[in-house]
Write an enzyme that holds these catalytic residues in place. Structure first.
Site, mmCIF file in Angstrom:
data_model
loop_
_atom_site.group_PDB
_atom_site.id
_atom_site.type_symbol
_atom_site.label_atom_id
_atom_site.label_comp_id
_atom_site.label_asym_id
_atom_site.label_seq_id
_atom_site.Cartn_x
_atom_site.Cartn_y
_atom_site.Cartn_z
ATOM 1 N N ALA A 92 28.828 27.721 72.458
ATOM 2 C CA ALA A 92 27.465 27.242 72.225
ATOM 3 C C ALA A 92 26.736 28.136 71.226
ATOM 4 O O ALA A 92 26.013 27.640 70.354
ATOM 5 C CB ALA A 92 26.705 27.174 73.541
ATOM 6 N N CYS A 93 26.916 29.439 71.336
ATOM 7 C CA CYS A 93 26.247 30.351 70.408
ATOM 8 C C CYS A 93 26.791 30.206 68.990
ATOM 9 O O CYS A 93 26.031 30.303 68.016
ATOM 10 C CB CYS A 93 26.379 31.789 70.885
ATOM 11 S SG CYS A 93 25.324 32.193 72.295
ATOM 12 N N ALA A 94 28.089 29.975 68.848
ATOM 13 C CA ALA A 94 28.651 29.757 67.523
ATOM 14 C C ALA A 94 27.948 28.590 66.836
ATOM 15 O O ALA A 94 27.567 28.675 65.656
ATOM 16 C CB ALA A 94 30.150 29.500 67.611
#
Length: 444
Positions: free
Chosen positions: A407-409
């Site tokens: 998700a952070c990517a």
């Protein structure tokens, strides 16, 4: 009956006002939704109960961590398709009807918020599907309930322990031999190890380290920057961390490289460091833990520990600014499972606090795309070593990391997150910065 998935798809489309962007497979074998792309698999009714008792991001995360919800196909693609429902914020202007429905779906999920009769009927149908109704207990990987004031030394130590004391061997599988847990600095075609080495060297060059200089590395992790700075630049480094597991690992590396006379690794809060002044201070991926209530104290503490003319390199994740909102924000899933009490602020807020503490900010470099590449590399390592990662921690903990990093990517790729290296100085007598006229001598 085998109609759970069509009923769920109908509910989602009623709330969204648009076709469901992914395919759903329910516990009864039924399927519905998009005919192409990844599939969201609900293994049991408990997944629905989790989302009803805690609607929005945290309920979905609990179902994922517990294994009640899984994904078949490309996790990145699925998260990208549902990003608008979970993470993308509404614009400051009047929201569109679709955005309003998405907000309703993310909000409490209660009938009083769903004024549309069709939406109310859809939620009633969801409630019928989810029976029986007891609230499922959160997965054990969730951080314990916290109390008391934010960012006291005791509470910060507990938060750091939750995140970092899950096993050095597990982190080694994810991060690779460098054991660097922050954004790498990539060149086209480079490897993760090369990119992390280049990041460590970039930090050292920005700090203008020289033999014999004193470096304080705040949040030193597993000692990688202190080792690089001592080995390649001849400094005397002090690394501080609140994680005992990190400190033990770092000390072992220091001893193995024969650098114990130049590197001191401590389990210590930055507020307890009293042996300044230092010639340079690095804070790489640590300031996200400081919090809005303590950030000015953090900046002033580092300023006091730095000699006049010394440099600070503050490497910190940021989020875009938004109107009428506090400077810092806590993300529900990350707060519960990843970084308890972590807060993100816009770059401008960080720069302002550093300046209020007496620093002169001289350079800012945005590395947003670099962090997306780093996270995708970590995800690939975790997926390649999945069975061993599960053995070293738990299935739930491994799922936390997979969801968090994927998700952070996407957050970095789409500009919902940023990361910046801020180079600041403590001016010397007469305002002398000690910097050359052409600053960026560290290269592209």
């Amino acid at each position: 009956m085998t109609d759970a998935a069509p009923r769920l798809a109908a509910l989602a489309e009623t709330l969204l006002g648009a076709p469901l962007p992914v395919r759903i497979r329910a516990w009864d074998g039924s399927e519905a939704g998009s005919p192409t792309g990844p599939t969201l698999v609900l293994a049991n009714r408990r997944a629905l109960r989790r989302m009803l008792w805690k609607p929005g991001e945290l309920g979905l995360a609990r179902a994922w961590v517990a294994g009640d919800l899984t994904v078949e196909g490309d996790l990145f693609e699925l998260l990208d398709r549902v990003a608008g429902l979970l993470w993308e914020r509404e614009p400051a202007a009047e929201p569109t009807p679709r955005a309003k429905h998405a907000r309703l779906a993310r909000a409490a999920g209660t009938l009083e918020l769903l004024r549309d009769p069709a939406a109310r009927a859809a939620v009633r149908d969801l409630a019928a599907l989810a029976r029986p109704w007891p609230a499922p207990a959160p997965p054990p990987e969730e951080a314990p309930r916290r109390s008391g004031a934010l960012h006291t030394k005791v509470r910060d130590r507990a938060a750091v322990s939750h995140h970092y004391d899950v096993g050095n061997e597990f982190y080694g599988h994810v991060l690779g031999p460098s054991m660097v847990y922050s954004c790498a600095y990539w060149s086209p075609g480079g490897t993760l190890e090369e990119a992390q080495r280049d990041k460590l060297d970039l930090v050292c060059r920005k700090l203008a380290l020289t033999p014999g200089a004193r470096l304080l590395d705040v949040g030193c992790g597993w000692g990688s920057l202190a080792l690089h700075a001592a080995r390649e630049y001849g400094v005397r480094a002090t690394g501080i961390t609140l994680s005992r597991e990190q400190a033990a690992y770092a000390r072992k590396r220091v001893a193995e490289e024969g650098l114990a006379d130049r590197i001191d690794i401590r389990v210590q809060d930055y507020r307890d460091v009293k042996d300044g002044p230092y010639d340079a201070i690095s804070s790489i991926g640590m300031a996200e833990h400081v919090g809005s209530d303590r950030y000015r104290e953090y900046a002033r503490t580092l300023h006091a520990l730095l000699r006049p003319g010394g440099r600070l390199l503050n490497h910190q994740i940021a989020r875009p600014p938004e109107p009428d909102e506090a400077a810092h924000r806590i993300d529900e899933f990350i707060d519960a499972y990843v970084f308890p009490d972590g807060e993100l602020s816009p770059l401008g807020s960080t720069v302002g606090e550093l300046e209020r503490a007496g620093f002169e900010v001289r350079d800012v470099e945005a590395l947003r795309e670099h962090y997306a590449l780093t996270l995708r590399a970590w995800v690939a390592r975790l997926q390649d070593r999945w069975d061993e990662a599960v053995r070293l921690t738990s299935p739930g903990r491994a799922r936390v990391w997979l969801l968090y990093m994927a998700a952070c990517a996407l957050g970095f790729e789409h500009g919902r997150l940023g990361v910046n290296q801020v180079l600041a100085v403590r001016p010397g007598p007469g305002g002398d910065s000690g910097l050359p006229l052409r600053l960026r001598t560290w290269g592209a």
